[in-house]
Design an enzyme around this catalytic site. Structure first.
Site, mmCIF file in Angstrom:
data_model
loop_
_atom_site.group_PDB
_atom_site.id
_atom_site.type_symbol
_atom_site.label_atom_id
_atom_site.label_comp_id
_atom_site.label_asym_id
_atom_site.label_seq_id
_atom_site.Cartn_x
_atom_site.Cartn_y
_atom_site.Cartn_z
ATOM 1 N N VAL A 105 0.842 -1.198 0.000
ATOM 2 C CA VAL A 105 0.000 0.000 0.000
ATOM 3 C C VAL A 105 0.876 1.247 0.000
ATOM 4 O O VAL A 105 2.039 1.184 0.316
ATOM 5 C CB VAL A 105 -0.901 0.024 1.260
ATOM 6 C CG1 VAL A 105 -2.069 -0.901 1.090
ATOM 7 C CG2 VAL A 105 -0.124 -0.296 2.519
ATOM 8 N N GLU A 148 -2.313 -8.446 -3.131
ATOM 9 C CA GLU A 148 -3.565 -8.385 -2.370
ATOM 10 C C GLU A 148 -4.422 -7.194 -2.746
ATOM 11 O O GLU A 148 -5.625 -7.301 -2.789
ATOM 12 C CB GLU A 148 -3.308 -8.466 -0.869
ATOM 13 C CG GLU A 148 -2.385 -7.391 -0.365
ATOM 14 C CD GLU A 148 -2.162 -7.506 1.125
ATOM 15 O OE1 GLU A 148 -1.780 -8.570 1.593
ATOM 16 O OE2 GLU A 148 -2.364 -6.493 1.802
ATOM 17 N N ILE A 178 8.814 1.276 7.803
ATOM 18 C CA ILE A 178 9.050 2.470 8.618
ATOM 19 C C ILE A 178 10.549 2.653 8.812
ATOM 20 O O ILE A 178 11.076 3.740 8.638
ATOM 21 C CB ILE A 178 8.288 2.350 9.960
ATOM 22 C CG1 ILE A 178 6.793 2.589 9.675
ATOM 23 C CG2 ILE A 178 8.810 3.333 10.995
ATOM 24 C CD1 ILE A 178 5.875 2.338 10.828
ATOM 25 N N ASN A 189 -0.060 1.227 11.237
ATOM 26 C CA ASN A 189 -1.188 0.510 10.625
ATOM 27 C C ASN A 189 -1.213 -0.932 11.123
ATOM 28 O O ASN A 189 -2.080 -1.319 11.884
ATOM 29 C CB ASN A 189 -1.089 0.535 9.105
ATOM 30 C CG ASN A 189 -1.047 1.950 8.561
ATOM 31 O OD1 ASN A 189 -1.729 2.828 9.072
ATOM 32 N ND2 ASN A 189 -0.237 2.187 7.550
ATOM 33 N N GLY A 241 -0.316 -7.702 4.814
ATOM 34 C CA GLY A 241 0.155 -8.888 4.092
ATOM 35 C C GLY A 241 1.654 -8.874 3.869
ATOM 36 O O GLY A 241 2.185 -9.774 3.217
ATOM 37 N N LYS A 255 10.244 12.810 8.754
ATOM 38 C CA LYS A 255 10.054 14.039 9.544
ATOM 39 C C LYS A 255 11.140 15.082 9.222
ATOM 40 O O LYS A 255 11.944 15.480 10.081
ATOM 41 C CB LYS A 255 10.015 13.733 11.051
ATOM 42 C CG LYS A 255 8.925 12.733 11.465
ATOM 43 C CD LYS A 255 7.513 13.272 11.277
ATOM 44 C CE LYS A 255 6.452 12.226 11.562
ATOM 45 N NZ LYS A 255 5.176 12.455 10.890
HETATM 46 O O1 0RQ Z 1 3.873 9.956 9.099
HETATM 47 O O2 0RQ Z 1 1.684 10.506 8.220
HETATM 48 O O3 0RQ Z 1 2.528 11.562 10.325
HETATM 49 O O4 0RQ Z 1 3.541 12.147 8.111
HETATM 50 O O5 0RQ Z 1 5.146 7.261 8.923
HETATM 51 O O6 0RQ Z 1 5.146 7.203 6.102
HETATM 52 O O7 0RQ Z 1 6.596 7.828 4.183
HETATM 53 O O8 0RQ Z 1 4.070 8.225 4.058
HETATM 54 O O9 0RQ Z 1 5.125 5.902 4.009
HETATM 55 O O10 0RQ Z 1 2.730 5.646 3.033
HETATM 56 O O11 0RQ Z 1 4.751 4.348 2.203
HETATM 57 O O12 0RQ Z 1 3.755 3.889 4.489
HETATM 58 C C1 0RQ Z 1 5.265 1.184 6.518
HETATM 59 C C2 0RQ Z 1 3.442 2.749 7.158
HETATM 60 C C3 0RQ Z 1 4.775 3.135 5.063
HETATM 61 C C4 0RQ Z 1 3.140 1.232 5.130
HETATM 62 C C5 0RQ Z 1 4.149 2.078 5.989
HETATM 63 C C6 0RQ Z 1 6.106 8.253 9.261
HETATM 64 C C7 0RQ Z 1 5.958 9.277 8.162
HETATM 65 C C8 0RQ Z 1 4.467 9.295 7.989
HETATM 66 C C9 0RQ Z 1 3.965 7.061 6.801
HETATM 67 P P1 0RQ Z 1 2.826 11.141 8.917
HETATM 68 P P2 0RQ Z 1 5.205 7.391 4.514
HETATM 69 P P3 0RQ Z 1 4.016 4.988 3.321
HETATM 70 C C10 0RQ Z 1 0.096 -4.988 1.744
HETATM 71 C C11 0RQ Z 1 1.289 -4.529 2.408
HETATM 72 C C12 0RQ Z 1 2.577 -2.285 6.548
HETATM 73 C C13 0RQ Z 1 1.483 -3.018 5.804
HETATM 74 C C14 0RQ Z 1 1.930 -3.514 4.471
HETATM 75 C C15 0RQ Z 1 2.499 0.115 5.933
HETATM 76 C C16 0RQ Z 1 4.101 7.817 8.137
HETATM 77 O O13 0RQ Z 1 3.814 0.694 4.035
HETATM 78 O O14 0RQ Z 1 1.541 0.325 6.651
HETATM 79 O O15 0RQ Z 1 3.086 -3.458 4.096
HETATM 80 N N1 0RQ Z 1 3.066 -1.116 5.813
HETATM 81 N N2 0RQ Z 1 1.002 -4.031 3.735
HETATM 82 O O16 0RQ Z 1 6.487 10.519 8.575
HETATM 83 C C17 0RQ Z 1 8.979 7.554 12.512
HETATM 84 C C18 0RQ Z 1 10.312 6.490 10.918
HETATM 85 C C19 0RQ Z 1 9.317 6.794 9.939
HETATM 86 C C20 0RQ Z 1 8.189 7.483 10.366
HETATM 87 C C21 0RQ Z 1 8.032 7.045 8.213
HETATM 88 N N3 0RQ Z 1 11.411 5.826 10.595
HETATM 89 N N4 0RQ Z 1 10.102 6.881 12.179
HETATM 90 N N5 0RQ Z 1 8.006 7.873 11.644
HETATM 91 N N6 0RQ Z 1 7.422 7.626 9.263
HETATM 92 N N7 0RQ Z 1 9.207 6.544 8.609
HETATM 93 C C22 0RQ Z 1 -1.158 -4.079 1.843
HETATM 94 C C23 0RQ Z 1 -2.127 -4.465 2.958
HETATM 95 O O17 0RQ Z 1 -1.776 -5.144 3.856
HETATM 96 C C24 0RQ Z 1 -3.515 -3.933 2.875
#
Ligand code: 0RQ
Length: 502
Positions: free
Chosen positions: A270, A294, A364, A384, A388, A408
């Site tokens: 996602v 998925e 992350i 989140n 998957g 950030k």
């Molecule tokens: O925070 O929204 O407050 O600004 O995390 O980060 O860069 O927008 O990343 O939208 O690609 O999501 C892992 C969450 C990445 C997602 C994750 C903060 C950043 C921001 C989101 P704000 P980005 P993305 C199949 C696959 C698990 C489920 C999965 C996810 C927010 O990919 O949920 O893979 N994956 N499913 O600022 C602190 C760090 C950070 C951080 C980013 N190192 N420390 N905050 N952020 N890096 C699909 C399904 O299962 C349905």
């Protein structure tokens, strides 16, 4: 109504959402449809939220339900029930801001599960009894079978396992979705399990409809409301650079003879970065691609339309309103090229391993040895859930994780000495990509992995700190297989919490 509800016995069960919500016992385990903002029930959850809010106002503050779904849903489901303080326990995945806030405030319990595990955990009896299923469908056939909606998720299992069923027939969903689903009913409990007869992403192994015993149906609610998936941002410079590194790597793999020219089936996670990678594939030299994934998001629909992608298997259509309109306008074209399956099949380890899926997921943070945190901010607060990503990462032909190198505004390094939460261990992570570059970790020992990850993926402003940590760990008398300074390994996170910068 007669068109969509062809089982005449069920006409007597048609009622308002408010009446249907009254039939759900307080404290029940409720299995709802929904996988991303697709195919979730839209009226009963809101009516249930109103009922729970009224009970709370009357002093029954413990009036709640346990909520099981396919994955995340939308504001009308997760958002409405969370705002009413109506969810005691949530599984297996969520991405709703109110849920997230309540989970992190200790007001809601959350069991974060691999999405392929959920159906079997319910079948094994690991989750307790399922009281009610609330499932959105496109229509009901004369014999009670159901035309699934824009996601399949765990619906087959909820309909099988629940004592009682509430159906939402959504008139807004395109009746021409019929035929786009493949519901496999061949799973058994161990020791009776058999191999799943699927050897190509496009194989049909089941039937297009969901089975449901009409005698379990206690209510049918008619709705007329669109799914709600958010539109994607235009790809950023950072995501374009990540996509560039990844596509160059895939081309290299083809040249090296490790993958066929049309690659192997793609899984894409996602988020905006994943969508940017799909957009990048559009202008890549690859042809005749396939997807075993998925969620089918905008980028994949574009690839199908232009013919770059020959076929896509998924469990949900996670499309923005614009992409959904285009999909509906050309649904006959897409029906030849898309199959939606239950999530225990779309995410099945056996099938992911057999097909050799290329797993591409967001993260992350990763640590210098290649462990990945996909779910928790600073080790404690859920973002989140694992979704998957673990199903695909552990079993894929290639397991790729990507993110920007910093978060950030550069205050956080996404490459750290030790991840603050482990979702994917070093054993399940082969490739890490940031906008800085790509680290191919296959076959490398931990110290070699660390060298490459820092060199290729860390942001230059954090590299000296990482080299310094690695150097001191190596000379600290710690074991030299995976050297760590235990007092310092998580100090980057605590420094950020203290000072606002790693
Ligand atoms: O925070 O929204 O407050 O600004 O995390 O980060 O860069 O927008 O990343 O939208 O690609 O999501 C892992 C969450 C990445 C997602 C994750 C903060 C950043 C921001 C989101 P704000 P980005 P993305 C199949 C696959 C698990 C489920 C999965 C996810 C927010 O990919 O949920 O893979 N994956 N499913 O600022 C602190 C760090 C950070 C951080 C980013 N190192 N420390 N905050 N952020 N890096 C699909 C399904 O299962 C349905």
């Amino acid at each position: 109504m007669n068109d969509r509800i062809q089982n005449t016995a069920l006409h007597a069960k048609v009622m308002s959402a408010a009446h249907a919500a009254e039939l759900i016992p307080i404290g029940a385990h409720v299995g709802m449809s929904g996988f991303t903002g697709a195919g979730y029930p839209k009226a009963v959850p809101q009516a249930l939220a109103a009922r729970l809010a009224a009970l709370h106002a009357a002093g029954h503050t413990q009036a709640r339900i346990g909520l099981w779904t396919g994955a995340s849903t939308a504001p009308e489901l997760d958002g409405a029930l969370a705002k009413a303080q109506g969810i005691e326990m949530r599984l297996p995945y969520q991405s709703d801001p109110t849920c997230r806030q309540q989970i992190n405030a200790g007001q809601m319990l959350y069991t974060d599960m691999h999405l392929s595990h959920v159906a079997q955990a319910a079948w094994y009896g690991f989750l307790g009894p399922l009281d009610v299923a609330v499932v959105e469908v496109v229509g009901i056939l004369p014999d009670g079978r159901l035309i699934p909606s824009t996601s399949v998720g765990n619906n087959k299992t909820w309909l099988d396992q629940a004592r009682q069923v509430i159906l939402e027939v959504n008139l807004h969903q395109n009746p021409a979705l019929a035929g786009m689903h493949d519901i496999y009913n061949g799973t058994h409990l161990p020791p009776q399990r058999q191999p799943i007869p699927l050897t190509h992403a496009g194989d049909r192994i089941g039937e297009p409809y969901l089975q449901c015993d009409p005698s379990k149906v206690i209510a049918v609610v008619i709705t007329d409301q669109a799914d709600r998936n958010t539109a994607f941002d235009a790809p950023s410079d950072v995501s374009n650079r990540i996509a560039g590194h990844l596509i160059e790597f895939l081309q290299h793999e083809v040249k090296a003879g490790r993958m066929p020219a049309q690659l192997l089936p793609l899984q894409s996670g996602v988020g905006n970065t994943a969508n940017a990678v799909l957009a990048g594939l559009q202008s890549s030299p690859f042809e005749h691609l396939s997807a075993y994934t998925e969620v089918l998001q905008d980028g994949m629909l574009d690839l199908l339309r232009t013919g770059k992608l020959a076929f896509a298997s998924a469990t949900a259509l996670s499309l923005s309103p614009t992409a959904l309109a285009e999909f509906n306008a050309n649904i006959d074209f897409y029906r030849q090229r898309i199959l939606l399956r239950p999530q225990e099949i779309s995410n099945h380890p056996e099938l992911i391993r057999r097909l050799g899926v290329i797993a591409m997921n967001g993260m992350i943070e990763a640590d210098i040895y290649g462990n990945v945190n996909s779910t928790h901010i600073m080790g404690s607060a859920i973002m989140n859930g694992i979704g998957g990503s673990g199903d695909f990462a552990r079993n894929g032909y290639l397991s790729i994780f990507m993110s920007a190198s910093t978060a950030k505004d550069g205050k956080i390094s996404c490459i750290v000495p030790m991840v603050s939460h482990h979702d994917h261990t070093e054993h399940d992570v082969q490739i890490i990509v940031t906008e800085q570059g790509l680290a191919d970790l296959r076959g490398l020992a931990p110290t070699q992995r660390a060298q490459l990850i820092v060199e290729r993926c860390a942001h230059p402003s954090f590299r000296p700190q990482l080299w310094d940590y690695m150097d001191r760990a190596r000379h600290s008398g710690a074991g030299l297989h995976t050297p760590h300074l235990l007092d310092e390994a998580l100090s980057w996170h605590s420094r950020y919490l203290r000072t606002g910068r790693m």
